[in-house]
Enzyme design. Structure first.
Site, PDB file in Angstrom:
ATOM      1  N   THR A   1      43.286  38.184  36.018  1.00  0.00           N
ATOM      2  CA  THR A   1      42.037  38.403  36.755  1.00  0.00           C
ATOM      3  C   THR A   1      40.964  38.959  35.820  1.00  0.00           C
ATOM      4  O   THR A   1      39.805  38.527  35.853  1.00  0.00           O
ATOM      5  CB  THR A   1      42.265  39.386  37.931  1.00  0.00           C
ATOM      6  OG1 THR A   1      43.279  38.850  38.770  1.00  0.00           O
ATOM      7  CG2 THR A   1      40.995  39.595  38.744  1.00  0.00           C
TER       8      THR A   1
ATOM      9  N   TRP B   1      39.836  36.181  33.532  1.00  0.00           N
ATOM     10  CA  TRP B   1      39.013  35.193  34.234  1.00  0.00           C
ATOM     11  C   TRP B   1      37.535  35.602  34.193  1.00  0.00           C
ATOM     12  O   TRP B   1      36.649  34.760  34.120  1.00  0.00           O
ATOM     13  CB  TRP B   1      39.480  35.081  35.694  1.00  0.00           C
ATOM     14  CG  TRP B   1      38.714  34.076  36.500  1.00  0.00           C
ATOM     15  CD1 TRP B   1      38.985  32.747  36.634  1.00  0.00           C
ATOM     16  CD2 TRP B   1      37.521  34.318  37.283  1.00  0.00           C
ATOM     17  NE1 TRP B   1      38.057  32.160  37.449  1.00  0.00           N
ATOM     18  CE2 TRP B   1      37.148  33.097  37.858  1.00  0.00           C
ATOM     19  CE3 TRP B   1      36.757  35.445  37.552  1.00  0.00           C
ATOM     20  CZ2 TRP B   1      36.047  32.962  38.691  1.00  0.00           C
ATOM     21  CZ3 TRP B   1      35.648  35.318  38.370  1.00  0.00           C
ATOM     22  CH2 TRP B   1      35.308  34.086  38.932  1.00  0.00           C
ATOM     23  N   HIS B   2      37.307  36.915  34.231  1.00  0.00           N
ATOM     24  CA  HIS B   2      35.930  37.385  34.270  1.00  0.00           C
ATOM     25  C   HIS B   2      35.211  37.255  32.927  1.00  0.00           C
ATOM     26  O   HIS B   2      33.978  37.296  32.885  1.00  0.00           O
ATOM     27  CB  HIS B   2      35.878  38.841  34.758  1.00  0.00           C
ATOM     28  CG  HIS B   2      36.018  38.943  36.239  1.00  0.00           C
ATOM     29  ND1 HIS B   2      37.243  38.939  36.868  1.00  0.00           N
ATOM     30  CD2 HIS B   2      35.101  39.021  37.232  1.00  0.00           C
ATOM     31  CE1 HIS B   2      37.053  39.019  38.174  1.00  0.00           C
ATOM     32  NE2 HIS B   2      35.772  39.065  38.421  1.00  0.00           N
ATOM     33  N   GLY B   3      35.931  37.131  31.858  1.00  0.00           N
ATOM     34  CA  GLY B   3      35.224  36.955  30.598  1.00  0.00           C
ATOM     35  C   GLY B   3      36.128  37.133  29.395  1.00  0.00           C
ATOM     36  O   GLY B   3      37.201  37.724  29.484  1.00  0.00           O
TER      37      GLY B   3
ATOM     38  N   PHE C   1      30.467  34.159  34.505  1.00  0.00           N
ATOM     39  CA  PHE C   1      31.910  34.053  34.715  1.00  0.00           C
ATOM     40  C   PHE C   1      32.302  32.617  35.038  1.00  0.00           C
ATOM     41  O   PHE C   1      33.423  32.310  35.215  1.00  0.00           O
ATOM     42  CB  PHE C   1      32.360  35.002  35.822  1.00  0.00           C
ATOM     43  CG  PHE C   1      31.921  36.422  35.551  1.00  0.00           C
ATOM     44  CD1 PHE C   1      32.112  36.975  34.312  1.00  0.00           C
ATOM     45  CD2 PHE C   1      31.302  37.169  36.526  1.00  0.00           C
ATOM     46  CE1 PHE C   1      31.696  38.269  34.041  1.00  0.00           C
ATOM     47  CE2 PHE C   1      30.888  38.473  36.269  1.00  0.00           C
ATOM     48  CZ  PHE C   1      31.084  39.015  35.025  1.00  0.00           C
TER      49      PHE C   1
END
Lengths: 161, 469
Positions: free
Chosen positions: B316, B319-321, B469
């Site tokens: 997670t 996934w954001h960066g 994102f």
């Protein structure tokens, strides 16, 4: 729809995958930016320039011509003619982040338009230089050249990335 | 193109709506698909090709999985191939620069690389494509025969660039049949206006305060200013992202689609577990359905469950960066969720609600510090300032920002719970006559819309955080 072991869907997914790989490769070759330090790109482009009519300018000239502050960017290289009657100039800017790209490209377009208006009517060859100017945005690098050898300079810029 | 832009509000949306409502039933999907591709190409003229290739690839992969359905091994191989390619494409655009930067910083190397900008929305549409493939493999959905319908599922502009991540099984039927009515159009418009106001009135203002604070070196912040910065960012990201999600839900309704809600007042939560049931619900659901449960979920040993949770939360974060602070942020939440589940969750439940709420808000704010920090070192310096280790307890900057923006914080606090919406709807609710009630609602929401547009026209600060994102 089945043709032995190979269905249309199976064949097509591989074809599309190959097309995707080719597309990404093309992006890398023709539109990508570079992690190379600004100094390296600056050196490569600078060494390709015909400096008989181009002089390296400082931050105040950059501010005067484009209304932008050199300190806001990761790197600025600006060559222009010493003579007011020449439109020749070469600019390379490395922005700090992509959100700055638009302001730089807009400033370049605005400056080029203003200079075209200045030369219009008495220096058609300078107007032609500006009309044939080369501009390229590659990642965080922005290149602009209004010069008889603009095409060569653009190539040197692309090769330096 | 942003939803919160004049071009979208007064040109793109009215034209698309007019054409959409004029054309007969079957042509509506085509209108919406063309509009979606145009919407994407407006900002990403090159990357629209990548999205079309992704649509084609996943369309054929879906059919291939279905054609192998009788042979489970072949179907699985086909699924693994398709998911791997999707993850590799996403990983390439998102992480290859990060990986090379990491290699260069660890090893005595200086490998230059070509930088490509991240295609907007790729994280969202790739996850949607994976959900489509897995749903077919699990026989929860049939592969879409009509490629235009499938293309619409992947590219639909209301949720294309910032979600919510719509699972295929949730929308399959709506792609064929959906209800369009004036009532739903009105409901959609209300959602959209609420989202727009959240974005341009609260998020943008909170963002400008945060930017002023973030411009100061972390170790030079007073305790007050550091907390104000953390609160401002918390409000900015919530109203920015949930505002965008509300606009997406509203647009969906206007076009006859029903998307599931993506936020449910996360800042009223009384535990981190509850917070993540209320924050970015579509992402949490996606990870639960397609990563956590396939790994074994909680029907396994404690150690395996902890492993599963940590994998999900590390992913997670990633996934954001592509940055260590995002990974640290994900791991941070993984650890807290594990602790709440196995260590202090039961004790927490016995505490008064107010204490539980304070506990949650403090942990969430610390999480945002990791999230907004450009580096882990900055995050740690910022956290030190939050406990008074920077430039003292109070400084003039902090007090100035607090006294000049108290109304913003009040609005943000009200808007973070259902109370805000109840206050907005209080007047119409008091009126008994149905026509007068509707007229009052129209006046109120038109007023909010006009104020939002005024903010848009006068304020040049209009970033959107979840774009990256």
């Amino acid at each position: 729809m089945r043709t032995g072991r190979f269905t249309i869907a199976r064949v097509m997914k591989y074809i599309v995958l190959l097309l995707t790989i080719a597309f990404v490769a093309a992006l890398m070759m023709y539109t990508s930016g570079s992690s190379r330090p600004f100094e390296e790109v600056e050196k490569a482009v600078s060494s390709s320039l015909d400096k008989s009519n181009l002089t390296l300018q400082d931050g105040s000239a950059f501010k005067r011509e484009f209304g932008l502050s050199e300190a806001d960017y990761a790197g600025v290289m600006y060559y222009a003619s010493e003579f007011n009657i020449s439109a020749e100039e070469v600019l390379v800017v490395l922005v700090k982040d992509e959100s700055q790209i638009q302001e730089v490209t807009e400033a370049i377009e605005k400056q080029a338009e203003a200079r075209k208006n200045d030369f219009d009517g008495y220096a058609p060859e300078e107007v032609k230089l500006l009309e044939d100017a080369k501009q390229s945005v590659r990642g965080r690098y922005i290149f602009f050249a209004a010069a008889p050898k603009a095409e060569e300079y653009l190539e040197a810029f692309s090769n330096s990335l | 193109m942003l939803f919160s832009s004049i071009t979208f509000l007064f040109l793109f949306l009215p034209v698309v709506m007019a054409v959409y409502y004029m054309v007969p039933g079957r042509a509506k999907n085509i209108v919406l698909l063309i509009a979606s591709l145009f919407f994407y190409a407006w900002g990403e003229p090159v990357y629209v090709v990548l999205m079309i290739l992704s649509i084609l690839f996943n369309y054929f992969c879906g059919r291939d999985i279905q054609e192998n359905a009788e042979d489970s091994r072949k179907a699985k191989l086909s699924l693994v191939f398709a998911v791997t390619v999707n993850v590799l494409i996403l990983g390439f655009f998102k992480y290859y620069g990060f990986i090379l930067d990491t290699v260069n910083s660890i090893l005595p190397t200086d490998i230059p690389y070509r930088e490509l900008p991240l295609p907007v929305g790729i994280s969202f549409y790739t996850f949607q494509a994976i959900s489509y493939l897995v749903d077919i493999y699990r026989k929860k959905a049939q592969p879409q025969k009509n490629i235009l319908y499938f293309a619409l599922y992947i590219s639909m502009f209301p949720q294309l660039i910032a979600g919510p991540i719509v699972r295929y099984e949730d929308i399959e039927a709506q792609l064929k049949n959906r209800k369009i009515s004036i009532r739903r159009l009105g409901q959609g418009a209300v959602f959209f206006i609420i989202g727009l106001a959240k974005k341009v009135i609260i998020a943008n203002t909170a963002g400008s305060v945060f930017d002023q604070i973030a411009g100061v070196p972390a170790s030079s912040l007073s305790m007050l200013t550091a907390w104000l910065g953390a609160f401002s960012y918390a409000f900015q990201i919530y109203f920015d992202f949930s505002g965008y999600s509300d606009m997406a839900l509203g647009l969906g309704k206007m076009f006859g689609f029903e998307f599931k809600k993506n936020f449910d007042y996360p800042y009223i939560s009384e535990s981190i577990t509850e917070f993540w049931r209320r924050w970015h619900i579509s992402l949490s659901t996606w990870f639960r359905e397609y990563v956590y449960i396939p790994l074994g979920g909680n029907r396994c040993s404690v150690s395996r469950n902890i492993f599963n949770l940590m994998v999900v939360w590390t992913l997670t974060g990633m996934w954001h960066g592509a940055a260590w602070n995002f990974i640290a942020w994900g791991v941070y939440y993984g650890v807290i969720l594990v602790m709440e589940k196995y260590m202090w969750g039961a004790s927490l439940d016995r505490l008064p609600g107010a204490v539980r709420h304070i506990y949650t808000i403090i942990l969430v704010l610390i999480g945002w510090v990791f999230f907004f920090s450009p580096s882990l070192g900055y995050a740690l310096r910022y956290l030190v300032s939050m406990v008074g280790g920077g430039a003292g307890i109070i400084d003039s900057k902090g007090t100035f920002l607090l006294f000049t923006h108290w109304l913003l914080y009040l609005l943000a606090v009200l808007g973070s719970s259902a109370l805000g919406l109840r206050l907005v709807n209080a007047v119409p609710r008091m009126i008994r006559n149905e026509k007068a009630k509707a007229a009052a609602a129209v006046i109120i929401y038109m007023g909010i819309f006009v104020i939002s547009v005024a903010f848009l026209v006068t304020d040049t600060f209009n970033p959107f955080l979840y774009f990256r994102f």
